[in-house]
Motif scaffolding. Structure first.
Motif, PDB file in Angstrom:
ATOM      1  N   ARG A  51     -46.173  -8.020 -45.955  1.00 37.04           N
ATOM      2  CA  ARG A  51     -44.854  -7.735 -46.490  1.00 37.04           C
ATOM      3  C   ARG A  51     -44.003  -8.997 -46.546  1.00 37.04           C
ATOM      4  NH1 ARG A  51     -41.338  -3.098 -43.706  1.00 37.04           N
ATOM      5  NH2 ARG A  51     -42.993  -1.856 -44.678  1.00 37.04           N
ATOM      6  N   HIS A  52     -44.128  -9.878 -45.530  1.00 35.26           N
ATOM      7  CA  HIS A  52     -43.335 -11.102 -45.452  1.00 35.26           C
ATOM      8  C   HIS A  52     -44.243 -12.323 -45.566  1.00 35.26           C
ATOM      9  CE1 HIS A  52     -39.901  -8.687 -44.328  1.00 35.26           C
ATOM     10  NE2 HIS A  52     -40.557  -8.200 -43.282  1.00 35.26           N
ATOM     11  N   ARG A  53     -43.684 -13.373 -46.135  1.00 32.86           N
ATOM     12  CA  ARG A  53     -44.452 -14.607 -46.298  1.00 32.86           C
ATOM     13  C   ARG A  53     -44.707 -15.278 -44.953  1.00 32.86           C
ATOM     14  NH1 ARG A  53     -41.398 -17.065 -49.568  1.00 32.86           N
ATOM     15  NH2 ARG A  53     -42.620 -16.699 -51.460  1.00 32.86           N
ATOM     16  N   TYR A  54     -43.705 -15.258 -44.063  1.00 30.78           N
ATOM     17  CA  TYR A  54     -43.794 -16.006 -42.804  1.00 30.78           C
ATOM     18  C   TYR A  54     -44.180 -15.074 -41.654  1.00 30.78           C
ATOM     19  CZ  TYR A  54     -41.255 -19.694 -45.283  1.00 30.78           C
ATOM     20  OH  TYR A  54     -40.872 -20.658 -46.171  1.00 30.78           O
ATOM     21  N   ASP A  55     -45.020 -15.598 -40.787  1.00 32.49           N
ATOM     22  CA  ASP A  55     -45.264 -14.959 -39.495  1.00 32.49           C
ATOM     23  C   ASP A  55     -44.212 -15.534 -38.548  1.00 32.49           C
ATOM     24  OD1 ASP A  55     -46.105 -13.997 -37.090  1.00 32.49           O
ATOM     25  OD2 ASP A  55     -48.189 -14.611 -37.309  1.00 32.49           O
ATOM     26  N   TYR A  56     -43.083 -14.826 -38.429  1.00 30.77           N
ATOM     27  CA  TYR A  56     -41.901 -15.414 -37.794  1.00 30.77           C
ATOM     28  C   TYR A  56     -42.163 -15.824 -36.351  1.00 30.77           C
ATOM     29  CZ  TYR A  56     -39.385 -13.868 -41.915  1.00 30.77           C
ATOM     30  OH  TYR A  56     -38.972 -13.706 -43.192  1.00 30.77           O
ATOM     31  N   ARG A  57     -42.910 -15.009 -35.625  1.00 31.85           N
ATOM     32  CA  ARG A  57     -43.199 -15.366 -34.226  1.00 31.85           C
ATOM     33  C   ARG A  57     -43.992 -16.664 -34.146  1.00 31.85           C
ATOM     34  NH1 ARG A  57     -47.495 -14.809 -30.927  1.00 31.85           N
ATOM     35  NH2 ARG A  57     -47.072 -14.649 -28.670  1.00 31.85           N
ATOM     36  N   ALA A  58     -45.067 -16.755 -34.939  1.00 31.21           N
ATOM     37  CA  ALA A  58     -45.904 -17.958 -34.897  1.00 31.21           C
ATOM     38  C   ALA A  58     -45.133 -19.182 -35.397  1.00 31.21           C
ATOM     39  CB  ALA A  58     -47.158 -17.746 -35.739  1.00 31.21           C
ATOM     40  N   GLU A  59     -44.352 -18.996 -36.475  1.00 33.00           N
ATOM     41  CA  GLU A  59     -43.589 -20.122 -37.008  1.00 33.00           C
ATOM     42  C   GLU A  59     -42.552 -20.608 -36.006  1.00 33.00           C
ATOM     43  OE1 GLU A  59     -44.162 -21.811 -39.561  1.00 33.00           O
ATOM     44  OE2 GLU A  59     -45.601 -20.566 -40.620  1.00 33.00           O
ATOM     45  N   TRP A  60     -41.901 -19.659 -35.331  1.00 34.03           N
ATOM     46  CA  TRP A  60     -40.860 -20.061 -34.389  1.00 34.03           C
ATOM     47  C   TRP A  60     -41.450 -20.764 -33.168  1.00 34.03           C
ATOM     48  CZ3 TRP A  60     -36.250 -20.892 -35.630  1.00 34.03           C
ATOM     49  CH2 TRP A  60     -35.262 -21.064 -34.680  1.00 34.03           C
ATOM     50  N   LEU A  61     -42.579 -20.276 -32.690  1.00 34.32           N
ATOM     51  CA  LEU A  61     -43.230 -20.945 -31.566  1.00 34.32           C
ATOM     52  C   LEU A  61     -43.651 -22.357 -31.961  1.00 34.32           C
ATOM     53  CD1 LEU A  61     -45.451 -18.075 -30.110  1.00 34.32           C
ATOM     54  CD2 LEU A  61     -43.388 -19.074 -29.099  1.00 34.32           C
ATOM     55  N   ARG A  62     -44.215 -22.506 -33.135  1.00 35.44           N
ATOM     56  CA  ARG A  62     -44.636 -23.831 -33.595  1.00 35.44           C
ATOM     57  C   ARG A  62     -43.428 -24.748 -33.819  1.00 35.44           C
ATOM     58  NH1 ARG A  62     -47.991 -24.423 -39.130  1.00 35.44           N
ATOM     59  NH2 ARG A  62     -46.011 -23.648 -39.932  1.00 35.44           N
ATOM     60  N   PHE A  63     -42.355 -24.173 -34.353  1.00 36.35           N
ATOM     61  CA  PHE A  63     -41.159 -24.967 -34.632  1.00 36.35           C
ATOM     62  C   PHE A  63     -40.527 -25.488 -33.337  1.00 36.35           C
ATOM     63  CE2 PHE A  63     -36.586 -25.307 -35.573  1.00 36.35           C
ATOM     64  CZ  PHE A  63     -36.635 -26.177 -36.645  1.00 36.35           C
ATOM     65  N   THR A  64     -40.339 -24.624 -32.367  1.00 45.07           N
ATOM     66  CA  THR A  64     -39.740 -25.055 -31.101  1.00 45.07           C
ATOM     67  C   THR A  64     -40.644 -26.023 -30.354  1.00 45.07           C
ATOM     68  OG1 THR A  64     -40.630 -23.045 -30.066  1.00 45.07           O
ATOM     69  CG2 THR A  64     -38.353 -22.986 -30.820  1.00 45.07           C
ATOM     70  N   ARG A  65     -41.982 -25.848 -30.472  1.00 45.72           N
ATOM     71  CA  ARG A  65     -42.913 -26.777 -29.836  1.00 45.72           C
ATOM     72  C   ARG A  65     -42.813 -28.156 -30.483  1.00 45.72           C
ATOM     73  NH1 ARG A  65     -47.241 -24.371 -31.080  1.00 45.72           N
ATOM     74  NH2 ARG A  65     -47.111 -22.852 -29.377  1.00 45.72           N
ATOM     75  N   ALA A  66     -42.688 -28.191 -31.807  1.00 50.34           N
ATOM     76  CA  ALA A  66     -42.571 -29.482 -32.495  1.00 50.34           C
ATOM     77  C   ALA A  66     -41.281 -30.184 -32.138  1.00 50.34           C
ATOM     78  CB  ALA A  66     -42.652 -29.272 -34.010  1.00 50.34           C
ATOM     79  N   LEU A  67     -40.214 -29.420 -31.893  1.00 51.12           N
ATOM     80  CA  LEU A  67     -38.939 -30.034 -31.519  1.00 51.12           C
ATOM     81  C   LEU A  67     -38.966 -30.564 -30.088  1.00 51.12           C
ATOM     82  CD1 LEU A  67     -36.175 -27.668 -32.961  1.00 51.12           C
ATOM     83  CD2 LEU A  67     -36.808 -29.943 -33.749  1.00 51.12           C
ATOM     84  N   GLY A  68     -39.605 -29.820 -29.199  1.00 49.86           N
ATOM     85  CA  GLY A  68     -39.539 -30.175 -27.786  1.00 49.86           C
ATOM     86  C   GLY A  68     -40.592 -31.137 -27.316  1.00 49.86           C
TER      87      GLY A  68
END
Length: 481
Positions: free
Chosen positions: A85-102
């Motif tokens: 239904r959605h393009r993004y897997d929000y949980r996986a994207e958010w975990l990857r995003f915060t990991r890349a920032l930190g």
């Protein structure tokens, strides 16, 4: 039953993608087995050659057909488009995003991590961070030459616009010839020409923390070109808020570090001003005593030594203003306190009477330079508190495992309340024009050597400051042991 199964069976994107990969691998193996079975009738002489050719041929074909780069991005887009239904897997994207920032290496600065995190979300080829300057413009935060007009940056009007209207900037909508709700007239008016004409710029993400613009991120086009939709807007907006808080925290830490450096400089400058005041007071005493003892050769010799020492102290104070030339204090070592007292007494002889008592064979653990500076503050205070004909007494005594170095004067003394609450408070002094720093710095210097500073004082009777240091064996005693 189908509805129940539909509610229970909800595989993740990763499971589906890996399932497709496993299916493709099984298809490859099946094709290879078919080829191997097809060469069996060739006979024993050519069977092994045919098998090798079939195996390597299937492997080469698989390598050609495996998705890479643009093809892999296209495949992922089609899977997300048709199976979810959605393009993004929000949980996986958010975990990857915060990991890349930190996470990052020691040399991986925050701007680089921010750019990498944004590029990974949309699979953009490149991302670029800009931060506001003191003039209100947006300038690049790191190195790089993308896009071509990045050196021009954004003017203050554009920065104020995205701060007031924190919308995702749609590059295609800005370049469209017909008006579009995705790009308002105000955005078209304030967006620089170089951004509109550069087709490699896909989107712009404002980083707003509270109501303040902390930065702006430009995103390049993903490998598979597509237009921004509502999911991109939502994902990039939330990511922008998160990154803005990281940037604001980093900027706050930088401002705090700068304030600490200024505080340290002001603290050092306050001590230096206090020392300059003491030198001025010493030279004033020498000048007054010179009127009475100028004919005494011994006094003239002491006066010349005092002037030389004062000039050396002034040069040292000027050098202490620079953090680059500030020398580190030596570690405490076994030394003779009486030698330091004799140096101070000889230096102050032309200013005020100073008397010495105690033993010269007592050793203590201290840094001679720091002890001399601490005693210099205490002796100066004692001289200023004493009448001109009343000497200041310096003594060294051993009390068990401690050595006491006392500075005694018969001056005006201090109240018990001031000793408890005001003596070691900077800029609080009972002397007219005093800075209230001498006793504070003396206690800090003594504490840095592992000792303590005790005080006894009565108004109208005088004061006694005692520096307590650990006792030490004489060097020859340690060697003989």
């Amino acid at each position: 039953m189908s509805a129940m199964a539909k509610g229970v069976l909800n595989p993740s994107r990763t499971a589906i993608l890996r399932g497709l990969a496993i299916g493709a691998s099984l298809a490859y193996l099946a094709m290879t087995l078919v080829l191997l079975a097809a060469v069996e009738p060739l006979g024993i002489a050519y069977a092994w050659v045919a098998r090798v050719i079939a195996t390597f041929g299937a492997t080469f074909a698989a390598m050609l057909l495996l998705p890479r780069g643009r093809a892999r991005s296209w495949l992922r887009l089609q899977v997300a488009k048709h199976l979810f239904r959605h393009r993004y897997d929000y949980r996986a994207e958010w975990l990857r995003f915060t990991r890349a920032l930190g996470e990052g290496d020691a040399g991986d600065a925050l701007p680089g991590r921010i750019e990498r995190a944004f590029a990974e979300i949309t699979e953009s080829t490149v991302a670029r961070l800009l931060v506001p300057t003191d003039s209100g413009r947006l300038e690049p935060a790191g190195a790089g030459d993308w896009p071509e007009g990045i050196a021009s940056g954004f003017d203050a009007d554009f920065a104020r616009m995205v701060e007031r209207l924190p919308r995702i900037l749609d590059g295609d909508a800005l370049r469209a010839t017909t008006p579009s709700p995705a790009a308002t007239e105000e955005e078209r008016r304030h967006t620089p020409v170089w951004l509109v004409t550069d087709a490699t710029i896909w989107a712009g993400v404002p980083l707003v923390h509270g109501e303040r613009l902390a930065g702006f991120v430009l995103l390049g086009r993903p490998p598979v070109d597509r237009r921004l939709d509502w999911e991109d807007h939502d994902m990039l907006s939330v990511a922008g808020r998160q990154v803005a808080s990281h940037l604001a925290e980093a900027q706050g830490q930088a401002a705090l570090g700068e304030a600490r450096r200024f505080h340290e400089f002001n603290r050092r400058f306050a001590f230096i001003v206090h020392d300059v005041k003491n030198l001025a007071s010493q030279l004033g005493l020498v000048a007054r005593n010179a009127e009475r003892h100028a004919d005494n050769p011994a006094f003239r010799a002491d006066m010349i030594e005092t002037l030389k020492e004062s000039v050396a102290r002034l040069n040292d104070l000027l050098a202490r203003l620079s953090p680059q030339t500030a020398a580190k204090a030596d570690a405490p070592r076994a030394a003779v306190p009486m030698a330091v007292l004799e140096t101070i007494a000889a230096r102050r002889r032309a200013q005020h009477p100073v008397r010495l008592t105690g033993r010269a064979d007592i050793h203590a653990l201290f840094d001679p330079a720091r002890l001399e500076l601490a005693l210099g503050h205490l002796v100066q205070n004692a001289i200023e508190a004493s009448p001109a004909d009343e000497p200041v007494w310096l003594s060294v005594e051993r009390r068990g495992r401690e050595v006491e170095i006392a500075v005694l004067d018969r001056g005006r003394g201090m109240s018990a309340d001031f000793v408890r609450h005001g003596l070691f408070v900077p800029f609080d002094s009972t002397k007219p024009g005093g800075f209230g720093i001498g006793a504070f710095e003396a206690r800090a210097l003594v504490a840095a050597m592992g000792g303590r500073l005790d005080v006894e004082s009565r108004e109208g009777e005088g004061s006694r400051f005692v520096i307590v240091l650990p006792v030490a064996e004489a060097p020859e005693q340690r060697l003989s042991a």
